[in-house]
Design an enzyme around this catalytic site. Structure first.
Site, PDB file in Angstrom:
ATOM      1  N   ASP A 362      45.770  24.515  46.363  1.00 37.16           N
ATOM      2  CA  ASP A 362      45.039  23.392  45.763  1.00 37.16           C
ATOM      3  C   ASP A 362      45.302  23.408  44.416  1.00 37.16           C
ATOM      4  O   ASP A 362      44.920  24.457  43.774  1.00 37.16           O
ATOM      5  CB  ASP A 362      43.667  23.432  46.291  1.00 37.16           C
ATOM      6  N   GLU A 391      50.177  22.414  45.063  1.00 33.49           N
ATOM      7  CA  GLU A 391      50.033  21.169  44.210  1.00 33.49           C
ATOM      8  C   GLU A 391      50.502  21.537  43.078  1.00 33.49           C
ATOM      9  O   GLU A 391      49.451  21.875  42.385  1.00 33.49           O
ATOM     10  CB  GLU A 391      48.668  20.435  44.572  1.00 33.49           C
TER      11      GLU A 391
END
Ligand code: CA
Length: 679
Positions: A362, A391
């Protein structure tokens, strides 16, 4: 977590929603404990090099090791229960070199609960589990003494990863543990639990497969689980009440989430049940990816990290307060030795203890490139098929210089680490921040280069006009395996909901045309395709954009849609099978793509076509012709010399051939894909 592009304000809002607590304003330097010696910085703290932090349990004695260099004293409190009750006993730890504190407790401490507490400037901070704890009780308040060997399900020592030849063979399926099984029409007994993923033969009322059987029918290769480590926002003492959260608010990193177990109070149960889940998925040929959120903690001042070594694990802004690139009130400092060490040892622990097959990071842009590369190297040394992606962005500004951030545009500096392609995602359907904006499949011209960019997996290709790609003015994936192609995920609207918002005039049949065209592009593109669970059932969240804590009724998969949209499901199943059958869609290197994949020169906008020539990547088809029409009208397009055999048309797939084409041009129906081949 939510994707930030350039609009940090929007992001800030969006990200905070997912954190479980509102983003707090940065604290002042006066509020935040700093290194005790005024001339000392966090980077001067001694580094502990041993690999034995945390608990080592033996029936004869338990050894505890904690790194707390700024502490004047450290004590361990022992308890009988996961919560409540009085302290059984309190034990001082002994100071050792490198910032270490240690304690040996003689006798069998099995199943006792414990906390650590450090004293700084004469004050005792809060009691917390240490970051290396491997078991906790209810709500993660106290660690638990466990014998990990006793948590293994039968046959665990024989558990093996399913085979994987190359990362471009992966098809990812992003799933929330609770979503899969919470609807009564799932037919699943262990609703909302890890064990729900172990049930075979489950059916909806009309007898269609649900749960694990459904995933197996679909044919994906990897189940990517939304945060399944211990997170904060669901109260594990009230599991008789419906509670939902995505889980992007980490509490205990090395421990499964308690609410997904059948007994959160006994720390051994969640460990065993998580292993049972992995074991069952492995037995059925599925690999398991963990969504990891090392970039921030769910709470800031009170976090385990911050109560043991105040400030150290986090980055600071210029005023000395917590910097906030996560938009959740803090950001961790992977560039500091002991945070980096923690991340390295944490992922290795999940691989060795839980047999995890990969990680989705993340807000990976918050981590520094060196840490991500060290993680990639360490995991590859264990098993080179472990897959790492993330990400490639942050949710706010970070003090870490941009050239050191593991951002999408820095992917060429990352070794075997992939990034999500927002270029293809928003090229297909429009920007996630502009809900009514349309994309290639929904009526917007000017997106063709973004689609082509996705087709070559964000690699270097001579026919792409990079300045015309929506977010990237250059290629960023050195290899196709470093690009995750997708059109929707847990963040933002589901694909169907988005298309309904951007195209309110479209009827259901037209929405299905757009939906299947978008996923056809994802599933035939080079790189690694990623599907949001339920997209194969035209998943809806009733228009809700950020469902991070929405009711189960919004988030759960509704298995009646497997009946209602049986044709869509069957098409996606066949599309995945087509990709698996044909290595030409899974080329392994950038030079291979450059050599075999050639775009057609289609002058009209919203039409993209390409050929894959000469048995690419060992394909038994010599040539493949792929055509996409995003326009709302049929179009005639010139095609290379045939004859061609049509294998995909109007959401029908037949590798033996649906039709034969000898003409020099072909009519492409509106909003549709066509695939043709030569043997
Ligand atoms: Ca929890």
């Amino acid at each position: 977590m939510y994707f930030p592009k350039t609009n940090f304000l929007l992001l800030l809002l969006a990200c905070c929603w997912a954190c479980g607590e509102p983003a707090s304003a940065p604290t002042t330097s006066a509020e935040q404990p700093n290194p005790t010696n005024m001339n000392m910085t966090y980077d001067d703290y001694p580094v502990y090099v041993g690999q034995d932090l945390g608990l080592r349990y033996r029936p004869e004695a338990s050894d505890f090791r904690l790194w707390a260099p700024s502490a004047e004293a450290v004590r361990l409190q022992l308890y009988e229960t996961a919560t409540g009750g009085t302290t059984l006993s309190s034990h001082p730890l002994e100071k050792a070199p490198q910032g270490l504190w240690k304690l040996q407790l003689p006798g069998d401490q099995l199943a006792k609960y414990y906390t650590f507490q450090v004293q700084i400037a004469g004050e005792w901070l809060a009691e917390v589990p240490d970051p290396y704890a491997v078991a906790v009780g209810t709500n993660g308040q106290r660690a638990m003494v466990v014998d990990l060997a006793q948590t293994n399900p039968p046959g665990w020592e024989k558990d093996q990863r399913p085979p994987l030849a190359h990362p471009t063979d992966i098809v990812l399926y992003e799933l929330h543990v609770r979503d899969l099984s919470l609807h009564d029409n799932s037919g699943i007994q262990n609703q909302g639990k890890f064990l729900g993923l172990t049930e075979r033969g489950t059916q909806n009322p009309s007898g269609q497969a649900t749960g694990l059987d459904h995933i197996l029918d679909l044919g994906v290769t990897h189940v990517h689980l939304l945060p399944s480590f211990d997170y904060l926002s669901v109260d594990e003492s009230r599991l008789d009440e419906p509670q939902f959260n995505w889980g992007y608010d980490p509490q205990n990193y090395n421990i499964p989430e308690g609410s997904y177990s059948t007994d959160p109070a006994d720390g051994r149960v969640r460990i065993r049940e998580f292993k049972q889940m992995v074991q069952t998925l492995h037995e059925n040929g599925l690999r398991v990816i963990l969504d990891v959120v090392y970039n921030h903690t769910g709470i800031t001042e009170g976090s385990n990290f911050n109560q043991l070594v105040p400030g150290y694990y986090y980055r600071q802004d210029t005023s000395g307060g917590f910097s906030n690139a996560s938009a959740c009130g803090n950001e961790t400092a992977s560039d500091r030795d002991m945070m980096r060490k923690f991340m390295l040892e944490s992922v290795e622990y999940w691989v060795r203890e839980y047999h995890i097959d990969g990680f989705r990071f993340d807000l990976m842009g918050i981590h520094d490139i060196e840490t991500m590369n060290r993680i990639s190297e360490r995991l590859a040394a264990i098993d080179s098929t472990i897959f790492v992606y993330g990400e490639g962005w942050t949710a706010g500004a970070s003090p870490l210089p941009a050239e050191r951030q593991a951002l999408k545009r820095n992917t060429r500096h990352l070794q075997s680490v992939a990034a999500f392609s927002d270029d293809l995602r928003d090229g297909l359907k429009g920007s996630v921040f502009e809900h009514r904006e349309r994309g290639f499949v929904s009526g917007q011209e000017g997106r063709d280069e973004s689609i082509k960019f996705g087709i070559v997996a964000a690699t270097e290709h001579p026919q792409i006009d990079y300045p015309a790609v929506n977010y990237s003015d250059a290629y960023w994936a050195p290899q196709p395996s470093q690009c995750i192609n997708y059109v929707s995920c847990h963040d933002n609207h589901t694909l169907l909901d988005r298309l309904m918002i951007s195209n309110p005039e479209a009827d259901e049949a037209e929405l299905i045309r757009m939906h299947t065209l978008a996923q056809t592009i994802v599933l035939t593109s080079q790189g690694v395709p990623f599907l949001h669970a339920g997209t194969e059932l035209l998943r809806t969240k009733e228009g809700e954009e950020n469902s991070y804590k929405s009711p189960d009724t919004i988030n759960r998969l509704d298995w009646s849609r497997r009946d209602r949209y049986a044709g869509v499901f069957d098409y996606y199943r066949q599309l995945i099978q087509l990709r698996k059958n044909h290595p030409a869609f899974r080329m392994r290197s950038t030079p291979m793509i450059q050599q075999h994949l050639e775009f057609l020169d289609l002058v009209e906008p919203q039409l993209v076509g390409y050929t894959i020539r000469d048995h690419a990547n060992g394909d038994d088809w010599s040539d493949i012709l792929v055509l996409f029409n995003g326009r709302a009208e049929a179009r005639k397009v010139p095609i290379p010399t045939g004859p061609w055999t049509v294998v995909l048309q109007e959401n029908a797939v037949n590798e033996a051939g649906l039709a034969r084409v000898t003409a020099a041009e072909l009519e492409l129906p509106r909003q549709s894909a066509m695939i043709l081949m030569k043997r």
